[in-house]
Design a protein around this motif. Sequence first.
Motif, PDB file in Angstrom:
ATOM      1  N   ILE A  35      -8.616  -8.395  13.225  1.00 53.46           N
ATOM      2  CA  ILE A  35      -9.028  -7.897  14.542  1.00 53.46           C
ATOM      3  C   ILE A  35      -7.828  -7.242  15.206  1.00 53.46           C
ATOM      4  CG2 ILE A  35      -9.836  -8.555  16.849  1.00 53.46           C
ATOM      5  CD1 ILE A  35     -11.461 -10.763  15.568  1.00 53.46           C
ATOM      6  N   LYS A  36      -7.921  -5.952  15.422  1.00 56.85           N
ATOM      7  CA  LYS A  36      -6.797  -5.184  15.962  1.00 56.85           C
ATOM      8  C   LYS A  36      -6.927  -5.056  17.475  1.00 56.85           C
ATOM      9  CE  LYS A  36      -5.435  -4.693  11.746  1.00 56.85           C
ATOM     10  NZ  LYS A  36      -4.366  -5.598  11.246  1.00 56.85           N
ATOM     11  N   HIS A  37      -6.637  -6.123  18.143  1.00 58.94           N
ATOM     12  CA  HIS A  37      -6.700  -6.140  19.602  1.00 58.94           C
ATOM     13  C   HIS A  37      -5.672  -7.143  20.092  1.00 58.94           C
ATOM     14  CE1 HIS A  37      -8.302  -6.872  23.691  1.00 58.94           C
ATOM     15  NE2 HIS A  37      -8.848  -5.682  23.586  1.00 58.94           N
ATOM     16  N   THR A  38      -4.886  -6.764  21.105  1.00 54.15           N
ATOM     17  CA  THR A  38      -3.790  -7.605  21.563  1.00 54.15           C
ATOM     18  C   THR A  38      -3.849  -7.804  23.069  1.00 54.15           C
ATOM     19  OG1 THR A  38      -2.324  -6.858  19.779  1.00 54.15           O
ATOM     20  CG2 THR A  38      -1.272  -7.827  21.718  1.00 54.15           C
ATOM     21  N   VAL A  39      -3.781  -9.066  23.479  1.00 52.18           N
ATOM     22  CA  VAL A  39      -3.590  -9.404  24.883  1.00 52.18           C
ATOM     23  C   VAL A  39      -2.149  -9.877  25.041  1.00 52.18           C
ATOM     24  CG1 VAL A  39      -4.242 -10.884  26.804  1.00 52.18           C
ATOM     25  CG2 VAL A  39      -6.006 -10.004  25.256  1.00 52.18           C
ATOM     26  N   LEU A  40      -1.411  -9.216  25.916  1.00 49.17           N
ATOM     27  CA  LEU A  40       0.005  -9.502  26.126  1.00 49.17           C
ATOM     28  C   LEU A  40       0.173 -10.179  27.480  1.00 49.17           C
ATOM     29  CD1 LEU A  40       2.727  -8.988  24.705  1.00 49.17           C
ATOM     30  CD2 LEU A  40       2.919  -6.872  26.008  1.00 49.17           C
ATOM     31  N   LEU A  41       0.805 -11.332  27.486  1.00 50.18           N
ATOM     32  CA  LEU A  41       0.987 -12.128  28.696  1.00 50.18           C
ATOM     33  C   LEU A  41       2.479 -12.168  29.020  1.00 50.18           C
ATOM     34  CD1 LEU A  41      -1.315 -15.076  27.539  1.00 50.18           C
ATOM     35  CD2 LEU A  41      -1.997 -12.996  28.746  1.00 50.18           C
ATOM     36  N   VAL A  42       2.877 -11.497  30.085  1.00 50.63           N
ATOM     37  CA  VAL A  42       4.290 -11.388  30.433  1.00 50.63           C
ATOM     38  C   VAL A  42       4.635 -12.473  31.436  1.00 50.63           C
ATOM     39  CG1 VAL A  42       6.121  -9.871  31.289  1.00 50.63           C
ATOM     40  CG2 VAL A  42       4.179  -8.908  30.039  1.00 50.63           C
ATOM     41  N   GLY A  43       5.455 -13.421  31.006  1.00 44.07           N
ATOM     42  CA  GLY A  43       5.805 -14.570  31.820  1.00 44.07           C
ATOM     43  C   GLY A  43       5.407 -15.840  31.114  1.00 44.07           C
ATOM     44  N   GLY A  44       6.257 -16.865  31.175  1.00 47.07           N
ATOM     45  CA  GLY A  44       6.009 -18.089  30.422  1.00 47.07           C
ATOM     46  C   GLY A  44       5.594 -19.261  31.277  1.00 47.07           C
ATOM     47  N   VAL A  52      -2.765 -12.917  20.706  1.00 46.92           N
ATOM     48  CA  VAL A  52      -2.314 -13.357  22.028  1.00 46.92           C
ATOM     49  C   VAL A  52      -0.803 -13.587  21.954  1.00 46.92           C
ATOM     50  CG1 VAL A  52      -2.470 -15.116  23.819  1.00 46.92           C
ATOM     51  CG2 VAL A  52      -4.526 -14.446  22.560  1.00 46.92           C
ATOM     52  N   ILE A  53      -0.061 -12.903  22.832  1.00 43.57           N
ATOM     53  CA  ILE A  53       1.397 -13.024  22.834  1.00 43.57           C
ATOM     54  C   ILE A  53       1.859 -13.384  24.246  1.00 43.57           C
ATOM     55  CG2 ILE A  53       3.610 -11.890  22.379  1.00 43.57           C
ATOM     56  CD1 ILE A  53       2.077  -9.819  20.692  1.00 43.57           C
ATOM     57  N   ILE A  54       2.633 -14.465  24.360  1.00 43.11           N
ATOM     58  CA  ILE A  54       3.305 -14.824  25.612  1.00 43.11           C
ATOM     59  C   ILE A  54       4.780 -14.443  25.473  1.00 43.11           C
ATOM     60  CG2 ILE A  54       4.013 -16.713  27.125  1.00 43.11           C
ATOM     61  CD1 ILE A  54       1.523 -18.239  26.270  1.00 43.11           C
ATOM     62  N   ILE A  55       5.274 -13.655  26.414  1.00 45.15           N
ATOM     63  CA  ILE A  55       6.687 -13.264  26.425  1.00 45.15           C
ATOM     64  C   ILE A  55       7.360 -13.916  27.626  1.00 45.15           C
ATOM     65  CG2 ILE A  55       8.326 -11.350  26.558  1.00 45.15           C
ATOM     66  CD1 ILE A  55       6.257  -9.525  25.354  1.00 45.15           C
ATOM     67  N   LYS A  74       8.295  -2.273  27.267  1.00 45.06           N
ATOM     68  CA  LYS A  74       9.609  -2.163  26.638  1.00 45.06           C
ATOM     69  C   LYS A  74      10.384  -3.434  26.917  1.00 45.06           C
ATOM     70  CE  LYS A  74      13.706   0.841  26.412  1.00 45.06           C
ATOM     71  NZ  LYS A  74      14.350   2.060  26.985  1.00 45.06           N
ATOM     72  N   LEU A  75      11.001  -3.983  25.890  1.00 41.35           N
ATOM     73  CA  LEU A  75      11.793  -5.193  26.031  1.00 41.35           C
ATOM     74  C   LEU A  75      13.258  -4.843  26.244  1.00 41.35           C
ATOM     75  CD1 LEU A  75      10.194  -7.378  23.204  1.00 41.35           C
ATOM     76  CD2 LEU A  75       9.506  -7.131  25.579  1.00 41.35           C
ATOM     77  N   SER A  76      14.036  -5.824  26.693  1.00 41.36           N
ATOM     78  CA  SER A  76      15.447  -5.581  26.996  1.00 41.36           C
ATOM     79  C   SER A  76      16.251  -5.193  25.761  1.00 41.36           C
ATOM     80  CB  SER A  76      16.066  -6.831  27.628  1.00 41.36           C
ATOM     81  OG  SER A  76      15.855  -7.970  26.812  1.00 41.36           O
ATOM     82  N   ALA A 103      12.947  -2.811  22.070  1.00 39.44           N
ATOM     83  CA  ALA A 103      11.704  -2.839  21.291  1.00 39.44           C
ATOM     84  C   ALA A 103      10.504  -2.507  22.175  1.00 39.44           C
ATOM     85  CB  ALA A 103      11.518  -4.211  20.644  1.00 39.44           C
ATOM     86  N   LEU A 104       9.498  -1.874  21.569  1.00 42.95           N
ATOM     87  CA  LEU A 104       8.247  -1.571  22.250  1.00 42.95           C
ATOM     88  C   LEU A 104       7.149  -2.462  21.686  1.00 42.95           C
ATOM     89  CD1 LEU A 104       8.268   2.360  22.334  1.00 42.95           C
ATOM     90  CD2 LEU A 104       8.845   0.788  24.203  1.00 42.95           C
ATOM     91  N   GLN A 105       6.273  -2.943  22.565  1.00 43.05           N
ATOM     92  CA  GLN A 105       5.144  -3.745  22.120  1.00 43.05           C
ATOM     93  C   GLN A 105       3.867  -3.181  22.727  1.00 43.05           C
ATOM     94  OE1 GLN A 105       4.596  -6.301  19.891  1.00 43.05           O
ATOM     95  NE2 GLN A 105       2.463  -5.878  20.437  1.00 43.05           N
TER      96      GLN A 105
END
Length: 605
Positions: free
Chosen positions: A203-212, A232-235, A291-293, A296-298
Motif C-alpha cells: 500500500i503506497k500511502h504515507t501518513v507523516l506525524l511531525v512531533g513525538g 505511519v511515521i512519527i518524527i 525537509k529534515l535538518s 533528507a526529503l520525506q
Amino acid sequence: MSSPPLLRPLLRLVSGVSRRSTRLHLAVTRAVPLHSFLSARFCLSRLSHLRGDPGGSSDYVEANSYSMNRHPELGQSEEQEEVTGVVCQEADLEDGQMREVTVGDQKVLLVRTQGQYSAVGSQCSHYNAPLVKGALVGDRVRCPFHGACFNVRTGDIEEYPGLDCLPIYRVKVEDGKVYVSINKKSLTLTKRVKKMCSMVPDIKHTVLLVGGGPASLVCAETLRQNCYQGRVIIITKDTYPPFDKPKLSKAMNLDVSSILLRSGDFYQQYGIEVWTQKEVVSVNPADKTVKLSDGALQHYDQLLVSTGCKARPLNCPGGDLKGVKLLQSYEDAKEIHSSCVGQKAVVIGASFIGMEVASYLSDKAASVSIVGSTRYPYERSLGPEVGKMTMQMLEEHNVKFYMNDAITEIRGEHSKVKEVVLKSGTVLEVDVVIVGIGVIPTSDFLTGSGVKLDSRKAVIVDKFMRTNIPDVFSAGDVTTFPLTIRGDQRVNVGHWQMSQAQGRVAALNMLKKPTKIESVPFFWTVLLGKSIRYTGYGEGYTEIIFKGKVEERKFLAFYIKDEVVVAAASLMFDPAVARIAELMATGQVLTKAQAQADDLSWLQM
C-alpha cells in the motif's frame, strides 16, 4: 455516515458469515477511494479472526463482540477456564449506580444502566485510579483523578488521558442474582489494547506525524484501529519515542523506561515507525514533502503537525550562563535534578511548571526560591485564594517566594551563574536557575508553507483539526482551535488530555470519517503529593464561588462568567471536577445559581 461503496457488498456478506466454514473473496474491478480500500482489507482480516485463522486474536470475539446480560454459549472446557462469582442481588443496584466487586482475586467495576448490568476493569488505564470513585453519567464513567472516560458497556476509552481500554467481563442475571465471569488467562489484566491492524507493504500511502508527543501517538494508534494499513511515521526531535511528559516536572529523576508510553515491540508489531532525533525544518505542500535538518526529503500523503511548544527563554543579561535551565526534554529533567541536589536553586515563574519544579526540589536542594510577577502563584488562572494557599503549602517546606517582582540580570563567575538580581533590588545567591515563564508554539518550520498561523504563531485549525492546506492537519499544544464549551471561541489549550483527543480526531478525519473536536479541557497539577484538578476554560472569569474552605485545603471552586460556570477546580473534593467535566461534555449549562446553592445534590457527591 453511509458505508463506502466498496464495503457494502462486504458488509452484507459479513452479516451471514459462519465462524467455522465461510471464506470470503473480494474482487476489486474499479477504482475506489484509498480509505475504502484500506477499510475493506482490514475487514477481511477481521473475518479471519472470526473464523479462527492462525495468527488471529484469540480475545477478539470476547473483547469486542460481547453483549451484556447475555451469556454466550460455552463449551465445557471454556467454562472450566473461567472464574465465576455471585457479586450481588439483582435489586442491589439502581440505574446509574456502580460498585466495586471481587471475582477471584480481581477487582471489577459493576455498573447498572438502563436496567442492564455490565462489568469492566476497576482501574483507570492511565494511572490506575479506582473508577468506582469517579463520575458515572449515562454509559460512561470518568476517572476522578485525571478525567479519562470509559464506556461501561464496551470498556473502550472515550476520553483521555491514557491509551488503553478496560477489560470487559461476562455478566449473567439469573434467579435474582448477578454473576460475573472472568477468563482465568486474563484474571490479572487491568487494561486492554484496542484491536489494531499493521502495515501492508504494497500500500503506497504515507501518513507523516511531525512531533513525538501524545497527539502523534494517539493519531497513529487511531489510524491502525480504523483499518489504515499504509505507512505511519512519527518524527521527533526527542531522544526517545513518545513518553509521559507531564511527569517530568513532578518526578524529575525517573528512569526513562518507566515513562515510555509504548514499548519498542509495540511500534514494531503495529507497523508504526518512530524516527527519533530528527527535526523537520520545512514543509512543501505542493510536492507533499518535508525537509529534515540533515537535508533528507520525506514524502507524505497526509501530514499532522503536532510539534507542541518550546519553553520561552529568559531575555535578560546573563540568560545564557551555565546553570540556567529550561525544562523541555527528559534529559533536561535529569540534569535539573542532578545539578540542584544540595545546591541553591531559583525558579523563575510561579505558574504550573515552576511551582511543580519547586515542589519537587523542596526536599532535595539546599534552598529553593521562586520569583513571580503576580501577588500569588496561579493568580490569573486559579485565583488569588487558591494561589495564596499553594504559596503557604510550599513555604511550609522552606520554599521562599519573591512575588510582584521580576528578574533583571543574572550575574556569573567563570561563565557560571552566581547571583540573580531582581527588579526590587533583591540579590539572590544561586547555583542553578530554572526558567518556567511560558511557552512558544513550535511552528517556525512552517514558514513559507502557506499554513496559517495566529498572532502567537499557533497553527489555526477548524473543529476537524484541518489547516487551510489540503491534507495538512494539526493537533496538540501547537494549535488554536474552536472550543465547543465556549461557543467555538478560538483557544490554545496546552493540556495533555486535549492533545490526545485532537490526535484522535485528526486521524478519523484523515480517514474521511467526519469527527469534530468536542472534548472538555481537563488537567491537574501536583504539589507536595496533593493534586488540584481543573476542568473547563476559565479565561475571563469575573467571580469565584467556593464550597468547602480553601484555607483548610479542601475545596471546590466554580469560576463564573456571564452568570455561567465556565470552569471548576478542586482539592480533596473528588469526584466533583470529574462530574462537572462530564456534565459539560453532555452540553449542560451550569449556572451561577447552581454553584451558589447550598444543595449540591446535582453533583451526586
